[in-house]
Design a protein around this motif. Structure first.
Motif, PDB file in Angstrom:
ATOM      1  N   ILE A 288       0.909  -1.229   0.136  1.00  0.00           N
ATOM      2  CA  ILE A 288       0.031  -0.027  -0.125  1.00  0.00           C
ATOM      3  C   ILE A 288       1.041   1.558   0.112  1.00  0.00           C
ATOM      4  O   ILE A 288       0.562   2.168  -0.838  1.00  0.00           O
ATOM      5  N   ALA A 289       2.011   1.126   0.971  1.00  0.00           N
ATOM      6  CA  ALA A 289       2.774   2.383   1.108  1.00  0.00           C
ATOM      7  C   ALA A 289       3.702   2.863  -0.239  1.00  0.00           C
ATOM      8  O   ALA A 289       3.984   3.785  -0.684  1.00  0.00           O
ATOM      9  N   CYS A 290       4.029   1.638  -1.098  1.00  0.00           N
ATOM     10  CA  CYS A 290       5.085   1.688  -2.045  1.00  0.00           C
ATOM     11  C   CYS A 290       4.647   1.734  -3.512  1.00  0.00           C
ATOM     12  O   CYS A 290       5.368   2.010  -4.584  1.00  0.00           O
ATOM     13  N   THR A 291       3.349   0.886  -3.623  1.00  0.00           N
ATOM     14  CA  THR A 291       2.901   0.881  -5.031  1.00  0.00           C
ATOM     15  C   THR A 291       1.829   1.913  -5.202  1.00  0.00           C
ATOM     16  O   THR A 291       1.257   2.050  -6.516  1.00  0.00           O
TER      17      THR A 291
ATOM     18  N   CYS B  12       9.131  -1.148  12.595  1.00  0.00           N
ATOM     19  CA  CYS B  12       8.435   0.261  12.862  1.00  0.00           C
ATOM     20  C   CYS B  12       9.459   1.143  12.250  1.00  0.00           C
ATOM     21  O   CYS B  12       8.849   2.092  11.884  1.00  0.00           O
ATOM     22  N   LYS B  13      10.816   1.047  12.322  1.00  0.00           N
ATOM     23  CA  LYS B  13      11.518   2.136  11.963  1.00  0.00           C
ATOM     24  C   LYS B  13      11.314   2.318  10.426  1.00  0.00           C
ATOM     25  O   LYS B  13      11.599   3.499  10.132  1.00  0.00           O
ATOM     26  N   LEU B  14      11.243   1.513   9.672  1.00  0.00           N
ATOM     27  CA  LEU B  14      10.753   1.282   8.326  1.00  0.00           C
ATOM     28  C   LEU B  14       9.405   1.696   7.968  1.00  0.00           C
ATOM     29  O   LEU B  14       9.194   2.590   6.950  1.00  0.00           O
ATOM     30  N   LEU B  15       8.611   1.067   8.491  1.00  0.00           N
ATOM     31  CA  LEU B  15       7.149   1.103   8.106  1.00  0.00           C
ATOM     32  C   LEU B  15       6.355   2.385   8.428  1.00  0.00           C
ATOM     33  O   LEU B  15       5.775   2.998   7.459  1.00  0.00           O
TER      34      LEU B  15
ATOM     35  N   VAL C  18       0.320   1.829  12.773  1.00  0.00           N
ATOM     36  CA  VAL C  18       1.549   1.139  12.304  1.00  0.00           C
ATOM     37  C   VAL C  18       2.510   0.934  13.551  1.00  0.00           C
ATOM     38  O   VAL C  18       3.123   0.052  13.964  1.00  0.00           O
ATOM     39  N   ALA C  19       2.754   2.350  14.208  1.00  0.00           N
ATOM     40  CA  ALA C  19       3.477   2.449  15.158  1.00  0.00           C
ATOM     41  C   ALA C  19       3.347   1.778  16.370  1.00  0.00           C
ATOM     42  O   ALA C  19       4.164   1.135  17.148  1.00  0.00           O
TER      43      ALA C  19
ATOM     44  N   PHE D 135      13.311  -9.059   8.614  1.00  0.00           N
ATOM     45  CA  PHE D 135      13.375  -7.587   7.940  1.00  0.00           C
ATOM     46  C   PHE D 135      13.805  -7.298   6.640  1.00  0.00           C
ATOM     47  O   PHE D 135      13.481  -6.597   6.084  1.00  0.00           O
ATOM     48  N   LEU D 136      14.707  -8.286   6.372  1.00  0.00           N
ATOM     49  CA  LEU D 136      15.445  -8.428   4.892  1.00  0.00           C
ATOM     50  C   LEU D 136      14.260  -8.569   4.121  1.00  0.00           C
ATOM     51  O   LEU D 136      14.550  -8.022   2.779  1.00  0.00           O
ATOM     52  N   ALA D 137      13.433  -9.497   4.269  1.00  0.00           N
ATOM     53  CA  ALA D 137      12.266  -9.760   3.304  1.00  0.00           C
ATOM     54  C   ALA D 137      11.605  -8.420   3.049  1.00  0.00           C
ATOM     55  O   ALA D 137      11.153  -8.266   1.984  1.00  0.00           O
ATOM     56  N   ILE D 138      11.161  -7.797   4.188  1.00  0.00           N
ATOM     57  CA  ILE D 138      10.578  -6.542   4.000  1.00  0.00           C
ATOM     58  C   ILE D 138      11.105  -5.443   3.171  1.00  0.00           C
ATOM     59  O   ILE D 138      10.661  -4.809   2.551  1.00  0.00           O
ATOM     60  N   LEU D 139      12.777  -5.256   3.505  1.00  0.00           N
ATOM     61  CA  LEU D 139      13.449  -4.450   2.807  1.00  0.00           C
ATOM     62  C   LEU D 139      13.402  -4.814   1.134  1.00  0.00           C
ATOM     63  O   LEU D 139      13.350  -4.119   0.380  1.00  0.00           O
ATOM     64  N   ARG D 140      13.659  -6.239   0.919  1.00  0.00           N
ATOM     65  CA  ARG D 140      13.536  -6.458  -0.556  1.00  0.00           C
ATOM     66  C   ARG D 140      12.125  -6.198  -1.036  1.00  0.00           C
ATOM     67  O   ARG D 140      12.150  -5.804  -2.201  1.00  0.00           O
ATOM     68  N   ALA D 141      10.826  -6.389  -0.395  1.00  0.00           N
ATOM     69  CA  ALA D 141       9.481  -6.275  -0.880  1.00  0.00           C
ATOM     70  C   ALA D 141       9.480  -4.690  -0.873  1.00  0.00           C
ATOM     71  O   ALA D 141       8.889  -4.245  -2.038  1.00  0.00           O
ATOM     72  N   THR D 142      10.080  -3.910  -0.281  1.00  0.00           N
ATOM     73  CA  THR D 142      10.112  -2.543  -0.530  1.00  0.00           C
ATOM     74  C   THR D 142      10.678  -1.936  -1.774  1.00  0.00           C
ATOM     75  O   THR D 142      10.115  -1.072  -2.442  1.00  0.00           O
ATOM     76  N   VAL D 143      11.861  -2.411  -1.719  1.00  0.00           N
ATOM     77  CA  VAL D 143      12.606  -1.881  -2.990  1.00  0.00           C
ATOM     78  C   VAL D 143      11.707  -2.616  -4.430  1.00  0.00           C
ATOM     79  O   VAL D 143      11.724  -1.808  -5.484  1.00  0.00           O
ATOM     80  N   LYS D 144      11.259  -3.542  -4.372  1.00  0.00           N
ATOM     81  CA  LYS D 144      10.522  -4.320  -5.489  1.00  0.00           C
ATOM     82  C   LYS D 144       9.440  -3.597  -5.835  1.00  0.00           C
ATOM     83  O   LYS D 144       8.971  -3.149  -6.912  1.00  0.00           O
ATOM     84  N   CYS D 145       8.539  -3.416  -4.642  1.00  0.00           N
ATOM     85  CA  CYS D 145       7.280  -2.305  -5.036  1.00  0.00           C
ATOM     86  C   CYS D 145       7.632  -1.019  -5.431  1.00  0.00           C
ATOM     87  O   CYS D 145       6.662  -0.500  -6.274  1.00  0.00           O
ATOM     88  N   LEU D 146       8.815  -0.439  -5.093  1.00  0.00           N
ATOM     89  CA  LEU D 146       9.073   1.087  -5.460  1.00  0.00           C
ATOM     90  C   LEU D 146       9.472   0.872  -7.064  1.00  0.00           C
ATOM     91  O   LEU D 146       9.265   1.771  -7.626  1.00  0.00           O
ATOM     92  N   ASN D 147      10.230  -0.170  -7.420  1.00  0.00           N
ATOM     93  CA  ASN D 147      11.032  -0.154  -8.493  1.00  0.00           C
ATOM     94  C   ASN D 147      10.103  -1.022  -9.632  1.00  0.00           C
ATOM     95  O   ASN D 147      10.027  -0.500 -10.837  1.00  0.00           O
ATOM     96  N   ARG D 148       9.835  -2.490  -9.164  1.00  0.00           N
ATOM     97  CA  ARG D 148       9.123  -3.226 -10.498  1.00  0.00           C
ATOM     98  C   ARG D 148       8.001  -3.935  -9.696  1.00  0.00           C
ATOM     99  O   ARG D 148       7.860  -5.018  -9.465  1.00  0.00           O
ATOM    100  N   PRO D 149       6.805  -3.063  -9.392  1.00  0.00           N
ATOM    101  CA  PRO D 149       5.732  -3.752  -8.848  1.00  0.00           C
ATOM    102  C   PRO D 149       5.102  -4.900  -9.406  1.00  0.00           C
ATOM    103  O   PRO D 149       4.755  -5.830  -8.961  1.00  0.00           O
TER     104      PRO D 149
END
Length: 284
Positions: free
Chosen positions: A77-80, A114-117, A105-106, A196-210
């Motif tokens: 929701i946040a990134c796509t 929390c720091k990322l989301l 979310v917090a 956490f790394l899985a969430i980071l990878r999802a963030t990158v992919k949602c921003l870059n190649r949804p």
């Protein structure tokens, strides 16, 4: 004597959906969601017929109540969504739940999650195509340095992912690959079991190649171990009118099987019919 009559011409699934959209306009979708949790078709219909901002607010609220994999729903929701669409989601969330999305979310996440989301769901990115190539090169270096140090939760990584425009991030990630030889997500896979790394990878992919992100969600949802109807329903309902053609193309490329054929194999009945109608069954 039955009061149910069948019309001479049976309405199509899209016509049924339009009637349901009107019928649910003044209803409480959350209440309906709770009552029909065993009816996959109706859950899909309710999600699809909701206003997109209302739908995302509902999905986000459900996601805040669960842990780990549901955080990826918040990332979606946040990134796509566009900055304007995400703003509408926050407004819809505030109106429905009488508190902010950021607040929930917090409250429901901790530590690095929390720091990322929180900054991701709070973001309002520049939507234009203008890119600063000097900045892209310098921030690619920052990302590589922090990832090499395994400082995956570093504030610079989160700042770049949570604030830069998608065009700027795309340029930065292209520089990253050109300068350092690897796609950033490959460098973020040092520990495949790290949540956490899985969430980071999802963030990158949602921003870059949804389309690649959603293709993978579908591929994991439709598999030999059983269908994840929740994920399948969510992706079809939220992407049907956005980028489903690209998701279908990517699915076919990765799986060598058309998405509609995979759905037919793993689902049945009205639920299957509704899914096929929404993804554009038979479209080129």
């Amino acid at each position: 004597m039955s009061t149910l009559t069948v019309p001479e011409t049976i309405p199509s699934v899209p016509e049924d959906c339009e009637q349901l959209r009107k019928a649910f306009a003044d209803r409480d979708p959350l209440l309906f969601w709770k009552k029909c949790d065993v009816d996959l078709k109706m859950i899909l219909v309710v999600l699809w017929t909701l206003d997109p901002a209302e739908r995302d607010a509902l999905l986000a609220n459900e996601a805040t109540k669960r842990w780990t994999s549901s955080n990826q729903v918040l990332v979606e929701i946040a990134c796509t969504r566009s900055s304007h669409d995400l703003l509408l989601v926050r407004q819809a969330y505030h109106a429905r739940y009488k508190k902010s999305l950021e607040e929930d979310v917090a409250y429901h996440t901790t530590g690095d999650f929390c720091k990322l989301l929180v900054p991701l769901v709070s973001s309002y990115r520049y939507e234009g195509d203008e890119v600063n190539m000097t900045l892209a090169k310098s921030e690619a270096k920052i990302l590589h340095e922090k990832i090499s140090e395994k400082a995956f939760n570093h504030e610079d990584i989160i700042r770049i992912l949570a604030t830069r425009s998608k065009a700027q991030i795309n340029a930065t990630l292209n520089h990253y690959k050109n300068q350092f030889g690897n796609d950033i997500n490959k460098d973020l896979k040092t520990d495949p079991k790290d949540e956490f790394l899985a969430i980071l990878r999802a963030t990158v992919k949602c921003l870059n190649r949804p389309e690649k992100y959603f293709e993978k969600v579908l591929r994991l949802a439709i598999n030999k171990h059983g269908t994840d109807e929740g994920a399948l329903t969510r992706v079809v309902a939220t992407r049907a009118e956005v980028d489903m053609k690209f998701i279908k193309d990517e699915y076919h490329r990765r799986s060598s099987v058309p998405l509609d054929r995979a759905i037919v194999k793993d689902t049945n009945g009205d639920y299957e019919d509704m899914l096929l109608a929404l993804i554009g069954h038979g479209d080129a």
